[in-house]
Design a protein around this motif. Structure first.
Motif, PDB file in Angstrom:
ATOM      1  N   UNK B 167       0.832  -1.205  -0.122  1.00  0.00           N
ATOM      2  CA  UNK B 167       0.068  -0.104  -0.097  1.00  0.00           C
ATOM      3  C   UNK B 167       1.023   1.139  -0.116  1.00  0.00           C
ATOM      4  N   UNK B 168       0.566   2.160  -0.807  1.00  0.00           N
ATOM      5  CA  UNK B 168       1.236   3.464  -0.718  1.00  0.00           C
ATOM      6  C   UNK B 168       0.260   4.446  -0.293  1.00  0.00           C
ATOM      7  N   UNK B 262      -5.792  -2.350 -16.445  1.00  0.00           N
ATOM      8  CA  UNK B 262      -4.833  -2.786 -15.670  1.00  0.00           C
ATOM      9  C   UNK B 262      -5.514  -2.468 -13.969  1.00  0.00           C
ATOM     10  N   UNK B 263      -4.909  -3.299 -13.360  1.00  0.00           N
ATOM     11  CA  UNK B 263      -5.012  -2.807 -11.977  1.00  0.00           C
ATOM     12  C   UNK B 263      -6.483  -3.750 -11.314  1.00  0.00           C
ATOM     13  N   UNK B 264      -7.173  -4.557 -12.407  1.00  0.00           N
ATOM     14  CA  UNK B 264      -8.307  -4.913 -11.754  1.00  0.00           C
ATOM     15  C   UNK B 264      -7.923  -6.653 -11.386  1.00  0.00           C
ATOM     16  N   UNK B 265      -8.411  -7.156 -10.561  1.00  0.00           N
ATOM     17  CA  UNK B 265      -8.174  -8.403 -10.206  1.00  0.00           C
ATOM     18  C   UNK B 265      -9.475  -9.302  -9.740  1.00  0.00           C
ATOM     19  N   UNK B 274      -6.715  -2.188  -7.886  1.00  0.00           N
ATOM     20  CA  UNK B 274      -5.737  -1.765  -6.793  1.00  0.00           C
ATOM     21  C   UNK B 274      -5.616  -0.429  -7.177  1.00  0.00           C
ATOM     22  N   UNK B 275      -5.619   0.325  -6.048  1.00  0.00           N
ATOM     23  CA  UNK B 275      -5.220   1.846  -6.096  1.00  0.00           C
ATOM     24  C   UNK B 275      -4.148   2.080  -5.038  1.00  0.00           C
ATOM     25  N   UNK B 280      -9.310  -2.786  -3.236  1.00  0.00           N
ATOM     26  CA  UNK B 280     -10.506  -2.803  -2.559  1.00  0.00           C
ATOM     27  C   UNK B 280     -11.556  -3.193  -3.633  1.00  0.00           C
ATOM     28  N   UNK B 281     -12.655  -3.588  -3.223  1.00  0.00           N
ATOM     29  CA  UNK B 281     -13.621  -4.265  -4.139  1.00  0.00           C
ATOM     30  C   UNK B 281     -14.133  -3.186  -5.172  1.00  0.00           C
TER      31      UNK B 281
END
Lengths: 400, 400, 400, 400
Positions: B167-168, B262-265, B274-275, B280-281
């Motif tokens: 996490x950033x 990108x960044x969907x899982x 991912x953010x 997060x959902x």
């Protein structure tokens, strides 16, 4: 960095003392590195220092603590995935060429991991006398010593990939290279010789299977080839003439524009070499280092001589121990293959050596970067023939 | 991190105050990063945070201080080589894909470099009233703001390449995404419209050349497409049907196994994204981000609609300013090309925009990561059509 | 090679006459080739002559005969797989870069395939008056004419990849290049102009959507740039100076060691160029051919001029038809994108143009290799900006 | 295809008769090929049939005719460049991976080249009794026989790269595979054995250096492994379990999705294998062919046995000649290295073997595609461990 209290309780346990002594050296080797120096991976076959520190620790956790210490809690649930190297038996792992993305966990966590595992190893060793544990600990320590050499080798490479060519003052902890003795040829007579480990101490599985080899008369140099001797080959156009090279060696030379050993630099008509203490004028009397098998072989052909087989090397080293000082690893013309009767052990430790027995050549001896006490006359090191980044040199042989 | 003394003397110099204010934000953006986080470069088109901090500083040194501040001494003789990005005029530089080997100079030196350049810039600005200097300083600040967005964009990518998915917590410094408004269509009437920058403030050279464009009737969405709307495309098999894709887009999908932005899982049948604050959902009401042009175009085709040209986008944004909030960059179906009368400036600053006018598509607007005050209705951003790592979304158009 | 009997029965059917006439030309173009010349594919973007002959035939079989001729039997069940080019709608196909492995079916089978399809097309055309059939036949003939140009273009490339640099005496069938006229500049006045196809004949879907474009004053050359003019750029160091090049163009120059147009050779200080009749001294008065967009753009920048947009080109060509003779394709600075109102047609023929609208630049005009009657002022050709193997040149523009 | 007149004059010259006999077989092997079949090169390690026919001819021209036949005129000045394989001594040559672009010279010229060289060789042999000539002719014939096998091997590969999977009816000229005998184990006793060529006939330089090897007790299969035996390994999940594989072998399996020997096809739950006569149901009683060293080694490990060393193989073959029938080449676990005393000959013929002594494993025996009379018990074949396209199988060993 180990807690003093742990050390003070270990006087009477020789293996624990040895364990802590070797573990401490890994950390000491890194004492001159900055935090950022631990992270980068310039090529797939080089690992960052941080990874070496973590992987050697993981070895003790994965193969010993989780198996023999009751109620052991993993330091971190993801570290098995992060720091496994190639043990397929143990499960999934970070791909070898992604080790340079392990900026997290941060370095401080890796040191905490080391201390955590060391404390639990201390508990285990003081309470568990199972000879299998001792055997695995010894394997883990030999493994850590091997990674100490790789850490030095890799960091040297990493430092030369940075445009500032930084100096790494790790010299204090290393052996010093000596000026070469005058050249002599040591004779070995034709006959059947015994090859392989003999004794009751530790050796790797690839040294087992002591067996007979029939050797013919030969003579071998009393020391490795020097920078100055190799420079003659270079200046005679050795890198420009296909005649001296194996076919794949010649392709390697041309595709990669190889014109000298790794870490040699020509600046304004003067040869320099990079070592851990920075860039220095090339010393012709020091042993030649950082050559590939291809270069070793080409040099030998140019000289009208040849490389020893590993059997010739081992026999000569037994006969003339004073002439084999382990300053550089020495390429032999033996492929890395199984000795008669070699069997791969069951389980993950069986993945240690046997599965690499293809496309690699044997090096014998040791180097200035080899951990103290880690060498043996029967020790078999091995690398692919195009790699230069090891502390690798060569010693030649004449047929009688 | 700037010296207090420097700041205190700047009250009365607006450009210097602006300079220090923007410079300070670059450092603040990095406040939650660990030393190791500044180093890695997972792919050639992403730069490490350390490099962004140094490169933006180098811009002021190379284009202003060495030219306008008498007797200026370079902070370090090698930094021009290390931190030039693509300015051929300025000389040799580290190759773009080797920025991940800049573990040295250490981070502390980069911060010292920033302070050193800032102090000298303060001297210069207080003593030099040359309008060319002011102009170059403004260009340097716009440049730094662009790199602030890239630093956020790149760090987000870098963090997702680490197996721990850290996490950033940089969220505090960024705009917040808002739940989407109900969909409406905004109408624009056929006619000749003026395109390009109009005004006396700063703009980039690619916005110059205000000119007329003939537009036909169209209507455009009052907000960008949302995650939920795009999810319908995905769930309707959009990534499995060539019919919606440009030919090169379909190759890109197949070669890279692209099946979502990108960044969907997808984890156990649930979609996550991912953010900077972690995983997060997926929120269906938030604007869709991190799609390539290929995905934007395929989505539009699936909807039976199309992307706006950059001329349509700019005209609509002038007419309906309340509906263009710059939460995500919006792909247009315009290639990034010169406006009429475009001329490349002499010297290195002429390399800023013009030489990239090939194979890239224009994005308009701005994003949550864009520096405050950096956007304009005539602003032209541009990227290759396969790239997803920008904060890029899309807004659709209907022909009347 | 067509059966005489087929031809004799076709006098009174204009479309069938046109069909057989165009089909015959494909075979005639190959009359000087040896059997072995039809097979090789040196790179993925070049197709062997055999493939062009088969693929153009497959088009009629796949889109017309199987659909409109009752009881039509496929010539061979596997040919749909072998000779489909990129029509995803039609199913699986040989990968583009494997066309060089189609040594089987042998050439004689391909000629038999052509005759078989032609005979069945003759039956169909004499009995079926469905306008959709006529429309598809016309599309198939336009398609075959495009492949006739590609066959010439590809064979020229293939011949230069053979170490013997063979001569291909296809010259008789081609237009002849003319010595360039004296340079003049043609003026076009600012205003709104209509762009796109106007008329009732055939055009491709990418020419539809006639629409208005607002143009500013400009003047354009009365002929394309010549070899001699371009040679000045080359001799002035044009290929060694980054200033003239787009960033991706400069990378292309360096990575591929580009130092002249394709098919130029420097032999003992003399420039030669390879054409279908072999190697000849470079004629400075002939139109420049075989340059990439990058080269066209760099040349323009060096001259302080620029390329026309495709709208400027089309407008000038309508105003000054005598000055646009279609000897070489001319690069424009327009990206290949949809005209307003462009819609992709349903079904496989809809894959003809729209899906390529990314990363390509528009060329206008025609070339010595273009089939007679195939050109139009609204015709839009398009290729990636790094490709040189087309008969591509350039004509420059000055802003007023 | 040789002129009758030439043949009729050769009755009394045994070497010339042998020369013409072997040369004729090369052409006969190709009698079922179409012109187009001679051209393609699907991968760098496969050469087109045309190239084999020309290269074997070039060998006689380059090493014999130009040197020993007074006033010999080259057939064509460029053929030395076109058809040299790897002899650096002889000068520049077409790169190995460009042999597929040799559509010119046409096939008819290659046949003319063969006849031209044969006629001149006939003149030479009838007039020149220099033993060096006889020696080189013999080397040239051995070389041609090796290329006859490669021609068969390569053509088989080429045919499977064509989507039509054509049949090549060359079967008549080849040995026939026999159903395997019942398995027995042949014992060899511990002791010192002589290895290498013994006799006065022809052998390659890599067989010289007859020397002693110390062997331990072992037993070896009386025939190679069969398809049926190997199928058990495959069906037991052998290709899915890392435990059986060398580390590089496991990477090879995963990167190339290897799940069976080359030329095996699974069609609707049935196994088929492609051979020169097309696709047939896999016969479990025939010898296993077309496996890599990695597969041979993995199979042995799965069986709990091992591969023989080449010394063990040669010794067993001398002791039990009836059990070594040369139907498939048999992988050994010996790397291809020099025998004691091996010296590379001066000049181009010295490039024949020695320069390949790295990264290859030895195969012993011969195959159905080996030219009649070409095999010897001391013959050493060698290939890289990942290659499957040879007629390669395996025979296992048990330690006593």
């Amino acid at each position: 960095m180990e807690a003093v209290s742990t050390e003070s309780r270990t006087h009477t346990h020789p293996l624990l003392m040895r364990f802590l002594h070797i573990r401490k050296r890994s950390v000491e080797l890194c004492s001159a590195l900055k935090t950022e120096d631990f992270v980068c991976q310039p090529v797939a076959w080089v690992s960052p220092p941080k990874w070496h520190l973590a992987h050697t620790t993981w070895f003790f956790e994965a193969f010993i603590l989780t198996r023999f210490l009751p109620d052991y809690q993993l330091f971190h649930k993801d570290y098995n995935f992060l720091f496994n190297s190639y043990y397929e038996t143990i499960g999934e792992r970070v791909q070898r060429n992604h080790r340079g993305m392990l900026f997290r966990p941060p370095l401080e966590d890796i040191f905490a991991y080391r201390r955590y595992v060391e404390e639990h190893m201390a508990h285990l060793l003081k309470e568990n006398a199972d000879p299998l544990v001792s055997e695995l600990v010894e394997l883990g320590l030999q493994h850590e010593q091997q990674h100490q050499e790789l850490l030095i080798t890799d960091t040297k490479y990493i430092f030369t990939q940075n445009p500032l060519l930084p100096v790494w003052d790790a010299k204090a902890t290393l052996e010093t290279l000596r000026q070469a003795a005058a050249l002599q040829w040591l004779s070995v007579e034709e006959g059947v010789y015994e090859i392989g480990y003999e004794g009751t101490g530790f050796c790797f599985d690839n040294e087992w299977g002591r067996h007979k080899q029939y050797l013919r008369n030969f003579s071998i140099m009393n020391r490795p080839v020097t920078n100055g001797e190799y420079l003659e080959f270079l200046e005679a156009g050795g890198y420009q003439n296909f005649r001296y090279w194996l076919s794949e060696g010649w392709e390697w030379v041309k595709e990669n524009d190889i014109v000298h050993p790794m870490y040699w630099y020509k600046i304004e008509e003067q040869w320099w070499s990079y070592h851990l203490d920075g860039l220095n004028p090339l010393d012709p009397a020091l042993p030649l280092m950082h050559i590939s098998y291809f270069e070793a072989d080409a040099y030998a052909r140019w000289k009208g001589q040849r490389l020893p087989t590993e059997f010739e090397w081992e026999t000569a080293a037994r006969l003339y121990p004073a002439c084999f000082k382990n300053e550089v690893w020495e390429w032999t013309q033996s492929a890395y293959l199984a000795y008669p009767g070699f069997r791969i052990a069951e389980g993950a430790t069986g993945e240690y050596n046997g599965k690499f027995m293809i496309n690699q050549m044997v090096l014998r001896g040791g180097s200035l970067a080899t951990a103290p006490g880690h060498s043996r006359v029967s020790y078999r090191n091995f690398f692919h023939p195009h790699l230069q980044w090891q502390f690798s040199g060569v010693r030649l042989v004449n047929d009688a």
